[in-house]
Design a protein around this motif. Sequence first.
Motif, short mmCIF file in Angstrom:
data_model
loop_
_atom_site.label_atom_id
_atom_site.label_comp_id
_atom_site.label_asym_id
_atom_site.label_seq_id
_atom_site.Cartn_x
_atom_site.Cartn_y
_atom_site.Cartn_z
N ALA A 108 -4.08 5.70 54.26
CA ALA A 108 -4.28 4.51 53.41
C ALA A 108 -4.41 3.25 54.25
CB ALA A 108 -3.11 4.37 52.44
N PHE A 109 -3.76 3.21 55.41
CA PHE A 109 -3.93 2.09 56.34
C PHE A 109 -5.20 2.26 57.18
CE2 PHE A 109 0.67 0.95 56.02
CZ PHE A 109 0.50 -0.41 55.86
N PRO A 157 -0.93 3.50 46.76
CA PRO A 157 -2.09 2.81 46.18
C PRO A 157 -2.13 1.30 46.46
CG PRO A 157 -1.01 4.22 44.56
CD PRO A 157 -0.09 4.12 45.73
N LEU A 158 -0.99 0.72 46.83
CA LEU A 158 -0.93 -0.72 47.07
C LEU A 158 -1.32 -1.10 48.50
CD1 LEU A 158 2.43 -1.61 45.27
CD2 LEU A 158 0.12 -1.62 44.33
N ILE A 159 -1.33 -0.12 49.40
CA ILE A 159 -1.56 -0.42 50.82
C ILE A 159 -2.91 -1.08 51.07
CG2 ILE A 159 -1.91 0.64 53.09
CD1 ILE A 159 0.43 2.52 52.41
N PRO A 160 -4.02 -0.61 50.48
CA PRO A 160 -5.30 -1.31 50.71
C PRO A 160 -5.27 -2.77 50.27
CG PRO A 160 -5.69 0.87 49.77
CD PRO A 160 -4.21 0.62 49.70
N GLY A 177 -1.99 -8.39 55.37
CA GLY A 177 -0.63 -7.93 55.65
C GLY A 177 -0.57 -7.11 56.92
N HIS A 178 0.58 -7.11 57.55
CA HIS A 178 0.81 -6.39 58.81
C HIS A 178 1.84 -5.30 58.55
CE1 HIS A 178 1.78 -5.56 62.97
NE2 HIS A 178 0.83 -6.40 63.38
N PRO A 179 1.56 -4.05 58.94
CA PRO A 179 2.50 -2.96 58.65
C PRO A 179 3.88 -3.15 59.27
CG PRO A 179 0.72 -2.24 60.11
CD PRO A 179 0.33 -3.58 59.57
N PHE A 207 4.05 -15.28 61.42
CA PHE A 207 4.87 -15.71 60.28
C PHE A 207 4.12 -15.50 58.96
CE2 PHE A 207 6.25 -19.06 57.30
CZ PHE A 207 7.59 -18.70 57.16
N ASN A 208 2.82 -15.76 58.98
CA ASN A 208 2.02 -15.59 57.77
C ASN A 208 1.97 -14.12 57.33
OD1 ASN A 208 0.10 -16.75 55.75
ND2 ASN A 208 -1.31 -15.32 56.73
#
Length: 484
Positions: free
Chosen positions: A70-71, A119-122, A129-131, A267-268
Amino acid sequence: MSKSYEQLHKPSSSFSSRADYLNHELQIMKPKRWGVNLPFKDYRFEFEDAIPALAGTIGKIVMVGAVAAAFAVPLGLPDSFVLENVRYELLIVSVFILLFSGMFLPTSNLPGTHGPLIPLIPIVVAAGGHPLAFGLLIGVFGLALGLLKGGSLMAKLTSNGVCGGLLLYLGFVGTIGQVDKMMKWAASINLPHIAFIIILATIILYALLEHWQKRWLAVPVGCLMAGVLAFIFGAPFEFKTAPGLPHMSPTYWWGETTGWQMGLPTFNSFLVVFPFAVLAVAMWTPDFLGHQVFQKLSYPEKSEKTHMNIDDTTIACSMRQVAGSVLGGANFTSSWGTYIVPAAIAKRPIPAGAILTAVFCIMASLWGYPMDLAVWQPVLSVALVVGVFVPLLEAGMEMTRKGKTTQSAAVVVFSSALVNPVFGWSLTMLLDNLGLIGDKQRSTDLGFAGRVVIPSVGFVILCLAMGAVGMLPGIPAFLPQFRH
């Protein structure tokens, strides 16, 4: 002075049946929280422990692969990244299984994989976002929940009707999903009849195992049958994953041009994943509740001390999440359903099977070939259906048999279908505790905080988190970066 487990243990030959022996083992165990629990001194290995260990290993390979993929797809990472990260995660989790569930926290369920997040990862990736940021926030929020005993508090405020309805919904949706995947897989290889044959055979096998009171064998026997039938009827299969070791250095995984090819988070990055991390930890409580129920239904009386402790499981999952993310793993953790469900059905405590699961995970990672078999569609689907989803349905129906539970169960299913199980659980718990549905007497016994304050605050927080990322149907995301 009370006798120890060693002193109370009796050989299986001294019991009239195997079930009596297993029940006695559960009743005499005395797990030590944050103490050293050792094999043969505090618990024993039995043949039944191998079944949940095998089921858990299959489930782990499949679920971590799904998270990594998914990532990988939206980030443009190759298939080799997925395979190598799964092997890495199998080794990481094995260490935590041995330390927590096997030794220091024997009432904490194994830290598995958070399926509902997939399902939210994409969406997370698309928003920037960063894992690593995501995993660290989940771990921090989870530790706070575990140390404040928030998980066990929410469990007490969740009635049998709410919990049973949640299990029914998850079991039904999961079963339908796997049947659909089997049908599509069979059609893709131009052998559409294979899916019908395998599913029908699985139903008959499950019924026979239930009749023989050997249902805990459903995963290994079902997977073997599914694989053999698929091969006999011409489904293609080959082993591709050779023995080996993954990259073991975090600097490789968090490099600019290696591993994730993302470098370290800013930070973002933490701001972007904040609402998702809140949701992830909020999803733990209904997940943990559903798994604990199987032990309550299957274990004998006077074995409560061996039940999965929700707060201990929360702490173990949180610590495993932080460490796994820092090391470079793709996994997002939750209670390990493909392990605990068959373990509960087999009437086995957590520790011995946990150690075997760690051993199987290490073997699969180093050997490589079992990973190919575990992700083959007929084996995978049958393992999930008989090992997780059908037992979820059975437990849900069992919990809604007595008392005024059917109203609450129906509302959970309805509201979960509207948004997701987190929304369904939190909304129905609020309505149930207010006394609008379900057992009115139970509502009056909860006190004002349990009846009104905690469920209301929880529901509002979860709705804000879901609304922030655009998960409420028909309502644009509150945060602009999540609007499409």
